[in-house]
Write a protein that holds these residues in place. Structure first.
Motif, PDB file in Angstrom:
ATOM      1  N   LEU A 108      58.316  39.858 118.800  1.00 52.22           N
ATOM      2  CA  LEU A 108      57.593  38.983 117.870  1.00 52.22           C
ATOM      3  C   LEU A 108      56.334  39.686 117.356  1.00 52.22           C
ATOM      4  CD1 LEU A 108      57.313  36.111 116.581  1.00 52.22           C
ATOM      5  CD2 LEU A 108      56.033  35.451 118.615  1.00 52.22           C
ATOM      6  N   LEU A 109      55.619  40.363 118.261  1.00 50.64           N
ATOM      7  CA  LEU A 109      54.398  41.063 117.864  1.00 50.64           C
ATOM      8  C   LEU A 109      54.709  42.276 116.978  1.00 50.64           C
ATOM      9  CD1 LEU A 109      52.315  40.899 121.170  1.00 50.64           C
ATOM     10  CD2 LEU A 109      52.040  39.515 119.120  1.00 50.64           C
ATOM     11  N   GLN A 110      55.864  42.870 117.189  1.00 53.11           N
ATOM     12  CA  GLN A 110      56.285  43.986 116.324  1.00 53.11           C
ATOM     13  C   GLN A 110      56.405  43.494 114.880  1.00 53.11           C
ATOM     14  OE1 GLN A 110      60.419  45.094 116.722  1.00 53.11           O
ATOM     15  NE2 GLN A 110      60.034  47.213 116.118  1.00 53.11           N
ATOM     16  N   HIS A 111      57.102  42.389 114.687  1.00 52.32           N
ATOM     17  CA  HIS A 111      57.300  41.852 113.335  1.00 52.32           C
ATOM     18  C   HIS A 111      55.998  41.273 112.775  1.00 52.32           C
ATOM     19  CE1 HIS A 111      61.727  42.227 112.866  1.00 52.32           C
ATOM     20  NE2 HIS A 111      61.579  42.496 114.152  1.00 52.32           N
ATOM     21  N   TYR A 112      55.182  40.704 113.652  1.00 51.89           N
ATOM     22  CA  TYR A 112      53.873  40.199 113.221  1.00 51.89           C
ATOM     23  C   TYR A 112      53.043  41.359 112.659  1.00 51.89           C
ATOM     24  CZ  TYR A 112      48.988  38.784 113.673  1.00 51.89           C
ATOM     25  OH  TYR A 112      47.654  38.556 113.426  1.00 51.89           O
ATOM     26  N   GLY A 113      53.025  42.471 113.383  1.00 50.18           N
ATOM     27  CA  GLY A 113      52.260  43.643 112.947  1.00 50.18           C
ATOM     28  C   GLY A 113      52.743  44.171 111.608  1.00 50.18           C
ATOM     29  N   VAL A 114      54.046  44.192 111.418  1.00 45.51           N
ATOM     30  CA  VAL A 114      54.622  44.671 110.155  1.00 45.51           C
ATOM     31  C   VAL A 114      54.119  43.812 108.991  1.00 45.51           C
ATOM     32  CG1 VAL A 114      56.796  44.887 108.858  1.00 45.51           C
ATOM     33  CG2 VAL A 114      56.683  45.668 111.237  1.00 45.51           C
ATOM     34  N   HIS A 115      54.156  42.505 109.162  1.00 50.41           N
ATOM     35  CA  HIS A 115      53.701  41.597 108.093  1.00 50.41           C
ATOM     36  C   HIS A 115      52.184  41.659 107.906  1.00 50.41           C
ATOM     37  CE1 HIS A 115      57.444  39.659 106.951  1.00 50.41           C
ATOM     38  NE2 HIS A 115      57.799  39.815 108.214  1.00 50.41           N
ATOM     39  N   GLU A 160      49.837  33.243 108.713  1.00 51.65           N
ATOM     40  CA  GLU A 160      50.827  33.513 107.666  1.00 51.65           C
ATOM     41  C   GLU A 160      51.775  34.636 108.109  1.00 51.65           C
ATOM     42  OE1 GLU A 160      50.630  35.133 103.170  1.00 51.65           O
ATOM     43  OE2 GLU A 160      48.893  33.959 103.781  1.00 51.65           O
ATOM     44  N   ALA A 161      51.190  35.672 108.721  1.00 48.39           N
ATOM     45  CA  ALA A 161      52.004  36.800 109.201  1.00 48.39           C
ATOM     46  C   ALA A 161      52.862  36.381 110.386  1.00 48.39           C
ATOM     47  CB  ALA A 161      51.104  37.971 109.586  1.00 48.39           C
ATOM     48  N   LEU A 162      52.319  35.514 111.235  1.00 54.82           N
ATOM     49  CA  LEU A 162      53.088  35.048 112.396  1.00 54.82           C
ATOM     50  C   LEU A 162      54.262  34.181 111.951  1.00 54.82           C
ATOM     51  CD1 LEU A 162      53.253  35.026 115.520  1.00 54.82           C
ATOM     52  CD2 LEU A 162      51.868  32.957 115.479  1.00 54.82           C
ATOM     53  N   GLU A 163      54.017  33.358 110.952  1.00 54.56           N
ATOM     54  CA  GLU A 163      55.086  32.509 110.407  1.00 54.56           C
ATOM     55  C   GLU A 163      56.191  33.378 109.796  1.00 54.56           C
ATOM     56  OE1 GLU A 163      53.760  29.574 107.569  1.00 54.56           O
ATOM     57  OE2 GLU A 163      55.803  28.940 107.092  1.00 54.56           O
ATOM     58  N   ALA A 164      55.777  34.381 109.027  1.00 57.81           N
ATOM     59  CA  ALA A 164      56.757  35.271 108.392  1.00 57.81           C
ATOM     60  C   ALA A 164      57.563  36.030 109.450  1.00 57.81           C
ATOM     61  CB  ALA A 164      56.038  36.254 107.467  1.00 57.81           C
ATOM     62  N   ALA A 165      56.878  36.476 110.500  1.00 55.11           N
ATOM     63  CA  ALA A 165      57.563  37.206 111.581  1.00 55.11           C
ATOM     64  C   ALA A 165      58.570  36.302 112.292  1.00 55.11           C
ATOM     65  CB  ALA A 165      56.539  37.741 112.573  1.00 55.11           C
ATOM     66  N   SER A 166      58.162  35.073 112.532  1.00 50.95           N
ATOM     67  CA  SER A 166      59.036  34.120 113.225  1.00 50.95           C
ATOM     68  C   SER A 166      60.287  33.836 112.410  1.00 50.95           C
ATOM     69  CB  SER A 166      58.292  32.798 113.463  1.00 50.95           C
ATOM     70  OG  SER A 166      57.116  33.018 114.176  1.00 50.95           O
ATOM     71  N   LYS A 167      60.088  33.603 111.118  1.00 52.75           N
ATOM     72  CA  LYS A 167      61.225  33.290 110.241  1.00 52.75           C
ATOM     73  C   LYS A 167      62.154  34.492 110.116  1.00 52.75           C
ATOM     74  CE  LYS A 167      59.092  29.542 107.658  1.00 52.75           C
ATOM     75  NZ  LYS A 167      58.400  29.130 106.434  1.00 52.75           N
ATOM     76  N   VAL A 176      62.332  36.966 122.225  1.00 52.07           N
ATOM     77  CA  VAL A 176      61.065  37.444 121.627  1.00 52.07           C
ATOM     78  C   VAL A 176      60.569  38.738 122.260  1.00 52.07           C
ATOM     79  CG1 VAL A 176      60.318  35.153 120.913  1.00 52.07           C
ATOM     80  CG2 VAL A 176      59.598  36.012 123.139  1.00 52.07           C
ATOM     81  N   GLY A 177      61.305  39.241 123.241  1.00 51.93           N
ATOM     82  CA  GLY A 177      60.903  40.469 123.919  1.00 51.93           C
ATOM     83  C   GLY A 177      59.951  40.183 125.062  1.00 51.93           C
ATOM     84  N   ASP A 178      59.872  41.128 125.967  1.00 49.67           N
ATOM     85  CA  ASP A 178      58.966  41.000 127.093  1.00 49.67           C
ATOM     86  C   ASP A 178      57.528  40.940 126.551  1.00 49.67           C
ATOM     87  OD1 ASP A 178      58.390  40.849 129.787  1.00 49.67           O
ATOM     88  OD2 ASP A 178      58.093  43.007 129.971  1.00 49.67           O
ATOM     89  N   TYR A 219      51.002  24.358 116.049  1.00 47.69           N
ATOM     90  CA  TYR A 219      52.135  25.111 115.496  1.00 47.69           C
ATOM     91  C   TYR A 219      53.095  25.442 116.638  1.00 47.69           C
ATOM     92  CZ  TYR A 219      48.714  25.694 111.831  1.00 47.69           C
ATOM     93  OH  TYR A 219      47.760  25.438 110.880  1.00 47.69           O
ATOM     94  N   VAL A 220      54.372  25.350 116.344  1.00 49.90           N
ATOM     95  CA  VAL A 220      55.383  25.666 117.355  1.00 49.90           C
ATOM     96  C   VAL A 220      56.411  26.603 116.736  1.00 49.90           C
ATOM     97  CG1 VAL A 220      57.281  24.699 118.738  1.00 49.90           C
ATOM     98  CG2 VAL A 220      55.086  23.517 118.642  1.00 49.90           C
ATOM     99  N   ILE A 221      56.748  27.633 117.473  1.00 42.58           N
ATOM    100  CA  ILE A 221      57.841  28.516 117.051  1.00 42.58           C
ATOM    101  C   ILE A 221      59.084  28.037 117.804  1.00 42.58           C
ATOM    102  CG2 ILE A 221      58.686  30.888 116.956  1.00 42.58           C
ATOM    103  CD1 ILE A 221      55.700  31.780 117.055  1.00 42.58           C
ATOM    104  N   ARG A 222      59.942  27.365 117.051  1.00 41.81           N
ATOM    105  CA  ARG A 222      61.145  26.745 117.642  1.00 41.81           C
ATOM    106  C   ARG A 222      62.269  27.782 117.650  1.00 41.81           C
ATOM    107  NH1 ARG A 222      60.415  22.510 119.466  1.00 41.81           N
ATOM    108  NH2 ARG A 222      60.106  21.076 117.740  1.00 41.81           N
ATOM    109  N   ILE A 223      62.793  28.050 118.827  1.00 46.17           N
ATOM    110  CA  ILE A 223      63.858  29.043 118.969  1.00 46.17           C
ATOM    111  C   ILE A 223      65.129  28.300 119.367  1.00 46.17           C
ATOM    112  CG2 ILE A 223      64.539  31.190 120.132  1.00 46.17           C
ATOM    113  CD1 ILE A 223      61.442  31.587 120.537  1.00 46.17           C
TER     114      ILE A 223
END
Lengths: 62, 174
Positions: free
Chosen positions: B136-143, B61-68, B129-131, B92-96
């Motif tokens: 992506l992990l920054q936003h994942y952590g926030v959520h 759920e947090a990964l989805e929110a971060a991706s969006k 998504v950064g090195d 699941y795929v994060i489409r960029i």
């Protein structure tokens, strides 16, 4: 007021800091956040407040 | 270095020693990789720039929110794009859309975490998504941390610091 700030940097790292806690009271909420964030072997720096003892207070008038 | 043995056929196909049963089509612009994700040699293959990372993801759920939040699309049961038209099926795929490639999200063997896999060829993904997925992990952590704190009845406020591209969560109510 007790609070916790978490700083998330663009390299994916997180830094957690407790404010207003005395003694070891910060340990449980910090550990819970570290677990949530799957932080492996987090580096902990203890602030001076950590070594300050919390005085137990008791009301007189038994 | 691990050697990859390719056998080229007169009919325009080639065989890779990792997938001996598959005759893969050969294109002018390079070797088109198909079915590589099923190859036992895939993780160590020097022909592939795909990489699988543990990343410590436990919360979809947090990964989805971060991706969006980063402007990416969250796709269920899709295929992640890689170099040369390679497709990697994933639950699941994060489409960029702005990048040439995507991120495949798959459960790890332990069933507790999710792994991220993408094609780092050409540094396209790092821009978005950064090195090492840092952004992506920054936003994942926030959520992840924010959701947890709210669930515990805490008050969460969020601040963005543009000078350092840092996100700060301030949690009160202890």
């Amino acid at each position: 007021m007790k609070s916790i700030t978490i700083e998330f940097t663009p390299d994916g790292q997180a830094k957690i800091e407790a404010h207003g806690f005395e003694g070891k009271a910060c340990e449980v909420p910090i550990a819970a956040l570290e677990k949530e964030l799957a932080m492996k072997n987090p580096k902990r720096v203890k602030k001076p407040e950590y070594n300050r003892h919390v005085r137990a207070t008791q009301k007189a008038g038994r | 270095m691990k050697t990859v043995i390719l056998t080229f056929n007169p009919n325009g196909t080639y065989h890779c020693h990792g997938l001996p049963g598959a005759a893969l089509p050969l294109y002018i612009d390079g070797l088109r990789q198909a079915g590589c994700h099923t190859c036992p040699e895939f993780a160590r293959c020097t022909m592939s720039s795909w990489s699988k990372d543990a990343a410590g993801i436990t919360d979809l759920e947090a990964l989805e929110a971060a991706s969006k939040e980063l402007g990416f699309e969250w796709v269920k049961a899709g295929s992640a794009r890689g170099w040369g038209g390679a497709l990697r099926p994933a639950p699941y795929v994060i489409r960029i859309a702005k990048a040439k490639f995507d991120i495949a999200v798959t459960p790890s063997k332990d069933g507790q975490t999710y792994e991220l896999a993408t094609d780092w060829h050409g540094n396209w993904m790092a821009q978005h998504v950064g090195d090492k997925y840092g952004k992506l992990l920054q936003h994942y952590g926030v959520h992840k941390a924010g959701n947890y704190a709210r669930k515990m009845g805490k008050i969460v406020t969020r601040t963005f610091i543009p000078q350092s591209n840092t996100v700060k969560l301030h949690i009160t109510g202890y």
